[in-house]
Design a protein around this motif. Sequence first.
Motif, PDB file in Angstrom:
ATOM      1  N   SER A 116       5.852 -13.765  -0.768  1.00 33.98           N
ATOM      2  CA  SER A 116       6.563 -12.523  -1.073  1.00 33.98           C
ATOM      3  C   SER A 116       5.537 -11.388  -1.179  1.00 33.98           C
ATOM      4  CB  SER A 116       7.392 -12.687  -2.341  1.00 33.98           C
ATOM      5  OG  SER A 116       8.220 -11.560  -2.518  1.00 33.98           O
ATOM      6  N   THR A 117       5.955 -10.271  -1.672  1.00 28.74           N
ATOM      7  CA  THR A 117       5.081  -9.098  -1.622  1.00 28.74           C
ATOM      8  C   THR A 117       5.253  -8.219  -2.849  1.00 28.74           C
ATOM      9  OG1 THR A 117       4.781  -6.984  -0.476  1.00 28.74           O
ATOM     10  CG2 THR A 117       6.889  -8.036  -0.174  1.00 28.74           C
ATOM     11  N   TYR A 168       2.171 -11.197  -3.104  1.00 27.66           N
ATOM     12  CA  TYR A 168       0.797 -10.747  -2.850  1.00 27.66           C
ATOM     13  C   TYR A 168       0.718  -9.233  -2.933  1.00 27.66           C
ATOM     14  CZ  TYR A 168       1.192 -14.771   0.465  1.00 27.66           C
ATOM     15  OH  TYR A 168       1.477 -15.933   1.122  1.00 27.66           O
ATOM     16  N   PHE A 169      -0.447  -8.782  -3.410  1.00 26.05           N
ATOM     17  CA  PHE A 169      -0.781  -7.367  -3.267  1.00 26.05           C
ATOM     18  C   PHE A 169      -1.454  -7.257  -1.894  1.00 26.05           C
ATOM     19  CE2 PHE A 169       0.553  -5.168  -7.199  1.00 26.05           C
ATOM     20  CZ  PHE A 169       1.281  -6.222  -7.711  1.00 26.05           C
ATOM     21  N   ASN A 170      -2.566  -6.545  -1.709  1.00 26.71           N
ATOM     22  CA  ASN A 170      -3.084  -6.397  -0.337  1.00 26.71           C
ATOM     23  C   ASN A 170      -4.016  -7.532   0.044  1.00 26.71           C
ATOM     24  OD1 ASN A 170      -2.071  -3.777  -1.175  1.00 26.71           O
ATOM     25  ND2 ASN A 170      -2.875  -3.104   0.786  1.00 26.71           N
ATOM     26  N   ALA A 171      -3.550  -8.380   0.952  1.00 23.14           N
ATOM     27  CA  ALA A 171      -4.410  -9.452   1.455  1.00 23.14           C
ATOM     28  C   ALA A 171      -5.478  -8.809   2.336  1.00 23.14           C
ATOM     29  CB  ALA A 171      -3.592 -10.433   2.277  1.00 23.14           C
ATOM     30  N   ILE A 219      -4.539   4.323  -4.597  1.00 22.54           N
ATOM     31  CA  ILE A 219      -5.307   3.192  -5.133  1.00 22.54           C
ATOM     32  C   ILE A 219      -4.519   1.900  -4.903  1.00 22.54           C
ATOM     33  CG2 ILE A 219      -6.127   2.132  -7.284  1.00 22.54           C
ATOM     34  CD1 ILE A 219      -6.872   4.936  -8.249  1.00 22.54           C
ATOM     35  N   ARG A 220      -5.210   0.906  -4.353  1.00 20.60           N
ATOM     36  CA  ARG A 220      -4.564  -0.379  -4.056  1.00 20.60           C
ATOM     37  C   ARG A 220      -5.406  -1.537  -4.578  1.00 20.60           C
ATOM     38  NH1 ARG A 220      -1.093   2.542  -3.578  1.00 20.60           N
ATOM     39  NH2 ARG A 220       0.259   3.017  -1.816  1.00 20.60           N
ATOM     40  N   ASP A 221      -4.752  -2.687  -4.698  1.00 20.97           N
ATOM     41  CA  ASP A 221      -5.377  -3.899  -5.206  1.00 20.97           C
ATOM     42  C   ASP A 221      -5.575  -4.853  -4.020  1.00 20.97           C
ATOM     43  OD1 ASP A 221      -5.540  -6.586  -6.148  1.00 20.97           O
ATOM     44  OD2 ASP A 221      -4.532  -6.059  -8.010  1.00 20.97           O
ATOM     45  N   TYR A 222      -6.826  -5.209  -3.733  1.00 21.08           N
ATOM     46  CA  TYR A 222      -7.149  -6.066  -2.580  1.00 21.08           C
ATOM     47  C   TYR A 222      -7.555  -7.454  -3.051  1.00 21.08           C
ATOM     48  CZ  TYR A 222      -7.085  -1.641  -0.184  1.00 21.08           C
ATOM     49  OH  TYR A 222      -6.677  -0.423   0.308  1.00 21.08           O
ATOM     50  N   VAL A 223      -7.020  -8.469  -2.376  1.00 18.06           N
ATOM     51  CA  VAL A 223      -7.354  -9.846  -2.752  1.00 18.06           C
ATOM     52  C   VAL A 223      -7.787 -10.602  -1.493  1.00 18.06           C
ATOM     53  CG1 VAL A 223      -4.883 -10.483  -2.679  1.00 18.06           C
ATOM     54  CG2 VAL A 223      -6.475 -11.958  -3.896  1.00 18.06           C
ATOM     55  N   HIS A 224      -8.901 -11.334  -1.625  1.00 19.66           N
ATOM     56  CA  HIS A 224      -9.456 -12.015  -0.442  1.00 19.66           C
ATOM     57  C   HIS A 224      -8.512 -13.125   0.036  1.00 19.66           C
ATOM     58  CE1 HIS A 224     -12.152 -13.970   2.339  1.00 19.66           C
ATOM     59  NE2 HIS A 224     -12.986 -12.948   2.197  1.00 19.66           N
ATOM     60  N   VAL A 225      -8.366 -13.214   1.350  1.00 21.53           N
ATOM     61  CA  VAL A 225      -7.420 -14.169   1.939  1.00 21.53           C
ATOM     62  C   VAL A 225      -7.804 -15.627   1.613  1.00 21.53           C
ATOM     63  CG1 VAL A 225      -8.605 -14.221   4.188  1.00 21.53           C
ATOM     64  CG2 VAL A 225      -6.131 -14.560   4.108  1.00 21.53           C
ATOM     65  N   VAL A 226      -9.076 -15.880   1.378  1.00 22.55           N
ATOM     66  CA  VAL A 226      -9.478 -17.248   1.000  1.00 22.55           C
ATOM     67  C   VAL A 226      -9.062 -17.520  -0.453  1.00 22.55           C
ATOM     68  CG1 VAL A 226     -11.429 -18.853   0.723  1.00 22.55           C
ATOM     69  CG2 VAL A 226     -11.308 -17.356   2.742  1.00 22.55           C
ATOM     70  N   LEU A 288      -1.091   0.973  -6.974  1.00 24.63           N
ATOM     71  CA  LEU A 288      -0.491  -0.376  -7.078  1.00 24.63           C
ATOM     72  C   LEU A 288      -1.602  -1.334  -7.510  1.00 24.63           C
ATOM     73  CD1 LEU A 288       1.619  -0.592  -3.762  1.00 24.63           C
ATOM     74  CD2 LEU A 288       2.507  -0.268  -6.075  1.00 24.63           C
ATOM     75  N   ILE A 289      -1.490  -1.828  -8.718  1.00 21.54           N
ATOM     76  CA  ILE A 289      -2.463  -2.811  -9.208  1.00 21.54           C
ATOM     77  C   ILE A 289      -1.687  -3.951  -9.867  1.00 21.54           C
ATOM     78  CG2 ILE A 289      -4.427  -3.242 -10.771  1.00 21.54           C
ATOM     79  CD1 ILE A 289      -5.133  -0.266 -10.533  1.00 21.54           C
ATOM     80  N   ALA A 290      -2.108  -5.166  -9.565  1.00 24.42           N
ATOM     81  CA  ALA A 290      -1.394  -6.341 -10.082  1.00 24.42           C
ATOM     82  C   ALA A 290      -1.831  -6.687 -11.496  1.00 24.42           C
ATOM     83  CB  ALA A 290      -1.682  -7.542  -9.187  1.00 24.42           C
ATOM     84  N   ASP A 291      -0.868  -7.115 -12.293  1.00 20.83           N
ATOM     85  CA  ASP A 291      -1.176  -7.828 -13.522  1.00 20.83           C
ATOM     86  C   ASP A 291      -1.239  -9.304 -13.103  1.00 20.83           C
ATOM     87  OD1 ASP A 291      -1.034  -9.318 -15.844  1.00 20.83           O
ATOM     88  OD2 ASP A 291       0.191  -7.828 -16.886  1.00 20.83           O
ATOM     89  N   ILE A 292      -2.413  -9.919 -13.251  1.00 22.35           N
ATOM     90  CA  ILE A 292      -2.554 -11.295 -12.739  1.00 22.35           C
ATOM     91  C   ILE A 292      -2.672 -12.331 -13.871  1.00 22.35           C
ATOM     92  CG2 ILE A 292      -3.405 -10.697 -10.436  1.00 22.35           C
ATOM     93  CD1 ILE A 292      -6.265 -11.280 -11.468  1.00 22.35           C
ATOM     94  N   LYS A 293      -2.168 -11.944 -15.049  1.00 20.90           N
ATOM     95  CA  LYS A 293      -2.251 -12.891 -16.191  1.00 20.90           C
ATOM     96  C   LYS A 293      -1.432 -14.156 -15.931  1.00 20.90           C
ATOM     97  CE  LYS A 293      -1.564  -9.894 -19.886  1.00 20.90           C
ATOM     98  NZ  LYS A 293      -1.733  -8.583 -19.328  1.00 20.90           N
ATOM     99  N   LYS A 294      -0.245 -13.962 -15.335  1.00 20.77           N
ATOM    100  CA  LYS A 294       0.625 -15.119 -15.120  1.00 20.77           C
ATOM    101  C   LYS A 294      -0.039 -16.113 -14.154  1.00 20.77           C
ATOM    102  CE  LYS A 294       5.533 -16.064 -14.244  1.00 20.77           C
ATOM    103  NZ  LYS A 294       6.812 -15.478 -13.797  1.00 20.77           N
ATOM    104  N   ALA A 295      -0.691 -15.595 -13.115  1.00 18.01           N
ATOM    105  CA  ALA A 295      -1.387 -16.485 -12.162  1.00 18.01           C
ATOM    106  C   ALA A 295      -2.500 -17.238 -12.874  1.00 18.01           C
ATOM    107  CB  ALA A 295      -1.951 -15.673 -10.996  1.00 18.01           C
ATOM    108  N   ALA A 296      -3.211 -16.533 -13.773  1.00 17.90           N
ATOM    109  CA  ALA A 296      -4.300 -17.190 -14.506  1.00 17.90           C
ATOM    110  C   ALA A 296      -3.732 -18.301 -15.398  1.00 17.90           C
ATOM    111  CB  ALA A 296      -5.064 -16.165 -15.333  1.00 17.90           C
TER     112      ALA A 296
END
Length: 323
Positions: A116-117, A168-171, A219-226, A288-296
């Motif tokens: 999803s996105t 995902y935010f920006n892959a 401003i965007r949130d980038y996450v490495h595809v790996v 757009l910046i992710a809150d990534i607490k749930k993933a952690a």
Amino acid sequence: MKILVTGGAGYIGSHFVKFMNNGDNEITVIDNLSRGYKQAIPKNVKFFHIGIEEYDKLISILQNNNFDVVVHFAAYAYVGESVEKPDIYYENNVIGSYKLIKAAAVSGIKKFVFSSTCSVYGNPVNIPISEEQYPIPINPYAKSKLIIESMLKDFESSHGMNYISLRYFNAAGCDFEGSIGESHNPEPHLIPNVLLASLGKKKLYIYGNDYPTPDGTCIRDYVHVVDLSEAHYKAIKLLNKENKSYIINLGSGRGYSNLEILRVSEEIAKTRIPFTFSERRKGDPAILIADIKKAAELLNWKPKYNLYDIITTAYLWLKNPKY
Ligand SMILES: NC(=O)c1ccc[n+]([C@@H]2O[C@H](COP(=O)([O-])OP(=O)(O)OC[C@H]3O[C@@H](n4cnc5c(N)ncnc54)[C@H](O)[C@@H]3O)[C@@H](O)[C@H]2O)c1
């Protein structure tokens, strides 16, 4: 594990396939190659050149293999295109995914991971954006993804097919060996476009310099595809452990402005990168910046790679793309 991957010839799907293709898993890819590349699929991976909407073929593949999980990347994924041609987004993403979800559910699949996105959130009310934020998608692409999430919930109730929807935010970034990468046509994403401009292959436009951000650009949130690939692996592990479904953001939890991306790219490419400011694009939120607490918490996942790794690996690919 036996894993069915849809869209495994595309950018993120092929990186996930490479990540999981380590001798421990048996991977099957289905992709209609409308936006992907056969060369991106490793030779030892079984490949079916079909569409997710081809129900009878899906049923036969699903019933002749005992897949543990379906990981569903296949989709059209361009926001601008979806505004111009909503029909193909509802047809390919919604109807295609409906056929796939139904085929998986009736074939007894109990685990499903979905791409999803963050664009389902629309214009965010709070930054960082947590999964609690009510989704109000503002374009057909994002709407198509939210509809699919809601179908998954219904098939969970009816067939006990648990799912994890990863927003995902920006892959960004590419394989560290440079053997697979991001080759979209047209390329909608900022980082490859900045790097293509550094190589003299494209003119670069930065949309808007009057946003309420420190330098006026988005401003965007980038996450490495790996890192994303690893998060999918951890999502499958969570599905193996618990009979539950989740929606989880995947991002880095930090934001970079368009001009910051440009500056880091100039440093890595060791050149000035020419660009032109142009009008804001409709529907582009400032931040757009992710809150990534749930993933952690749930996945025990945090990105390992930073913006330098992202831009360095994207540059490695774009200097010498294989497809
Ligand atoms: N790239 C991002 O930053 C990003 C961000 C959020 C979500 N996503 C989602 O992640 C997924 C993968 O994105 P991507 O950037 O790798 O896209 P991509 O276009 O590179 O890959 C999609 C793949 O799906 C295939 N495909 C499309 N329609 C199909 C169909 N009907 N049947 C079979 N195969 C089909 C394409 O040929 C392609 O190989 C998509 O679902 C996208 O919506 C991507």
